[in-house]
Design an enzyme around this catalytic site. Sequence first.
Site, PDB file in Angstrom:
ATOM      1  N   ASP A   4      81.015  74.329  88.161  1.00 24.71           N
ATOM      2  CA  ASP A   4      79.563  74.211  88.196  1.00 24.71           C
ATOM      3  C   ASP A   4      79.206  72.904  88.890  1.00 24.71           C
ATOM      4  O   ASP A   4      79.670  71.824  88.485  1.00 24.71           O
ATOM      5  CB  ASP A   4      78.985  74.225  86.783  1.00 24.71           C
ATOM      6  CG  ASP A   4      79.097  75.591  86.132  1.00 24.71           C
ATOM      7  OD1 ASP A   4      79.534  76.546  86.818  1.00 24.71           O
ATOM      8  OD2 ASP A   4      78.753  75.715  84.944  1.00 24.71           O
ATOM      9  N   ASP A  54      72.000  86.808  82.585  1.00 25.63           N
ATOM     10  CA  ASP A  54      72.184  85.715  81.631  1.00 25.63           C
ATOM     11  C   ASP A  54      71.237  85.967  80.467  1.00 25.63           C
ATOM     12  O   ASP A  54      70.033  86.203  80.685  1.00 25.63           O
ATOM     13  CB  ASP A  54      71.877  84.365  82.288  1.00 25.63           C
ATOM     14  CG  ASP A  54      72.661  84.157  83.573  1.00 25.63           C
ATOM     15  OD1 ASP A  54      73.827  84.580  83.612  1.00 25.63           O
ATOM     16  OD2 ASP A  54      72.110  83.580  84.526  1.00 25.63           O
TER      17      ASP A  54
END
Length: 246
Positions: free
Chosen positions: A9, A130
């Site tokens: 990330d 998500d």
Amino acid sequence: MITLYPAIDLQGGLAVRLVQGDFAASTTFNEDPVAQAQIFADDGATALHVVDLDGAREGVPAQAPLVAEIANRFPGDVQLGGGLRTKAAIETAVATGVHRVVLGTVALEDRGLLEWAVGRLEDRLAVAIDAREGKVATHGWTQVSDRDATQVAAELVNTGVRHLIYTDIVRDGTLNGPNLNVLRRLSEVAPPLRLVASGGISSLADLIALRALGLPNLAGVIVGRALYEGRFTVAEALAVLSEDAA
């Protein structure tokens, strides 16, 4: 075989991990994301999951040059998500050399763009759902809708999308284990989609539990903090996820 996707990330040019999608609760694990990608490759990883966190929050790609360097140096497949909400952004992602483009917010809000992306990318497209407590979150996890994640997955079946990445935000970065019940339901409502599970993996036992579900369309698992903290190695994870694992 279930593919292992070590996660990188990107935030401010660093390799970080968030806790439950909180941008203020990030931990830097490597100041050189390219070197981190090489570490994962040296350990045997054949795929990476890269997220441009700044892009996800801002709505436009923020770290394309860094992504391009990672994709160029990593010998396997790289999938990229974060801020890819226009044709131009998607084309930029493709130009960086990534293998698969991951669309999140825009796939749920712009049917026309999704249809274009399906035609443009085919198997090189994935849609990310998500969810926080079963409800879909968008815009870098900063907004939670009233849409049920499993219903959205079912709706994607008829769009031509082939790959679905599901992240349980409440578990992401917490090492509390994956949400097996939701993954089972997703498999049932969207059997044509190849599922990639994300969020909460803490141990080899979690990976074994994923395999034990026996879901025919569970194609991959994304692992972040557990690898960075040395709870298990890439090699150990690959052994568990391989078809020959006991």
